[in-house]
Write a protein that holds these residues in place. Structure first.
Motif, PDB file in Angstrom:
ATOM      1  N   GLU A  55       0.843  -1.202   0.000  1.00  0.00           N
ATOM      2  CA  GLU A  55       0.000   0.000   0.000  1.00  0.00           C
ATOM      3  C   GLU A  55       0.879   1.253   0.000  1.00  0.00           C
ATOM      4  O   GLU A  55       0.622   2.212  -0.734  1.00  0.00           O
ATOM      5  N   CYS A  59       1.110   4.129  -2.969  1.00  0.00           N
ATOM      6  CA  CYS A  59       0.859   5.547  -2.694  1.00  0.00           C
ATOM      7  C   CYS A  59       2.089   6.398  -2.990  1.00  0.00           C
ATOM      8  O   CYS A  59       1.971   7.494  -3.567  1.00  0.00           O
ATOM      9  N   ASP A  67      -2.561   5.595   4.016  1.00  0.00           N
ATOM     10  CA  ASP A  67      -3.452   5.560   5.175  1.00  0.00           C
ATOM     11  C   ASP A  67      -2.677   5.016   6.369  1.00  0.00           C
ATOM     12  O   ASP A  67      -2.362   3.834   6.421  1.00  0.00           O
ATOM     13  N   GLU A  69      -3.881   5.238   9.445  1.00  0.00           N
ATOM     14  CA  GLU A  69      -4.853   5.091  10.523  1.00  0.00           C
ATOM     15  C   GLU A  69      -4.785   3.707  11.168  1.00  0.00           C
ATOM     16  O   GLU A  69      -4.577   2.707  10.492  1.00  0.00           O
ATOM     17  N   THR A  73     -11.055  -2.499   9.989  1.00  0.00           N
ATOM     18  CA  THR A  73     -11.944  -2.274   8.848  1.00  0.00           C
ATOM     19  C   THR A  73     -12.445  -3.617   8.346  1.00  0.00           C
ATOM     20  O   THR A  73     -11.810  -4.655   8.538  1.00  0.00           O
ATOM     21  N   ASP A  80     -14.544  -0.398   5.243  1.00  0.00           N
ATOM     22  CA  ASP A  80     -13.241  -0.305   4.590  1.00  0.00           C
ATOM     23  C   ASP A  80     -13.314   0.736   3.477  1.00  0.00           C
ATOM     24  O   ASP A  80     -14.070   0.573   2.516  1.00  0.00           O
ATOM     25  N   ASP A  81     -12.560   1.817   3.642  1.00  0.00           N
ATOM     26  CA  ASP A  81     -12.543   2.883   2.637  1.00  0.00           C
ATOM     27  C   ASP A  81     -11.506   2.616   1.546  1.00  0.00           C
ATOM     28  O   ASP A  81     -11.183   3.515   0.777  1.00  0.00           O
ATOM     29  N   ASP A  83      -7.615   1.447   0.029  1.00  0.00           N
ATOM     30  CA  ASP A  83      -6.246   1.855   0.334  1.00  0.00           C
ATOM     31  C   ASP A  83      -5.861   3.201  -0.262  1.00  0.00           C
ATOM     32  O   ASP A  83      -4.938   3.852   0.226  1.00  0.00           O
ATOM     33  N   ALA A  84      -6.531   3.594  -1.327  1.00  0.00           N
ATOM     34  CA  ALA A  84      -6.195   4.862  -1.979  1.00  0.00           C
ATOM     35  C   ALA A  84      -7.325   5.254  -2.927  1.00  0.00           C
ATOM     36  O   ALA A  84      -8.189   4.434  -3.257  1.00  0.00           O
TER      37      ALA A  84
END
Length: 185
Positions: A55, A59, A67, A69, A73, A80-81, A83-84
């Motif tokens: 990840e 990025c 992320d 955070e 998740t 789960d938002d 990874d990018a």
């Protein structure tokens, strides 16, 4: 991202990956989520390092902010938002330790726009294998029995960035045409 290219984490990046991964693992253990939803035989901090490393590389190479955070998740629980977000598309970065196909457990079917797939046979070196769109992965004919039922896409079916952008533009144009047609009716 270039298919087949090896991307590496430097010593300082490895320290960052290790710290965040250890904190995520500790959080999972404290909250009873350790191993929840995992398919891999072995989990723990090593699996977190493997995944977060990919990840981070994705990025870094796309000039996005990773992320960092520390929270649990779940794709099942829709928390789960991904990874990018790149070019308006949500990205789920996937990693394997061996030259396996891209595999997504059936129970983790989701609405992410695309997957970016890496293989990490020797940490901290990751080989980028390619992209797959949601539509490429989540087809009934892609379901196979692995450790669990999973959608499997062979590495030779993955696409490069140019193919991805072309596919996305065509999809956006089609979607726009469909939206316009509905509005004018």
């Amino acid at each position: 991202m270039e298919i087949g290219k090896i991307y590496s984490l430097d010593v300082n990046e490895q320290k960052i990956i290790s710290l965040v991964s250890e904190m995520r693992q500790l959080n999972k253990e404290k909250t009873g989520w350790n191993g929840s939803g995992r398919v891999a035989e072995k989990g723990g901090v090593d699996l977190n390092i493997l995944g977060f490393g990919a990840e981070y590389i994705y990025c870094r190479e796309k000039n996005l902010f990773p992320d960092f955070e520390i929270k649990n998740t779940s794709k099942k629980q829709k928390t789960d938002d991904y990874d990018a977000t790149w070019m308006g598309m949500t990205v789920d970065v996937k990693t394997a330790r061996k030259q396996y196909p891209l595999m997504i457990p059936e129970y983790n079917k989701c609405d992410v726009d695309l997957f970016a797939f890496f293989v990490c046979e020797e940490y901290p070196n990751y080989q980028f294998k390619g992209y797959a769109t949601n539509e490429m992965v989540f087809k009934e004919n892609k379901l196979r029995q692995t450790r669990v039922m999973a959608y499997c896409l062979e590495q030779n079916e993955l696409i490069n960035e140019t193919e991805l952008v072309t596919k996305y533009i065509i999809w956006e144009q089609h979607n726009y045409t469909m939206t316009t047609a509905k509005i004018t009716m």
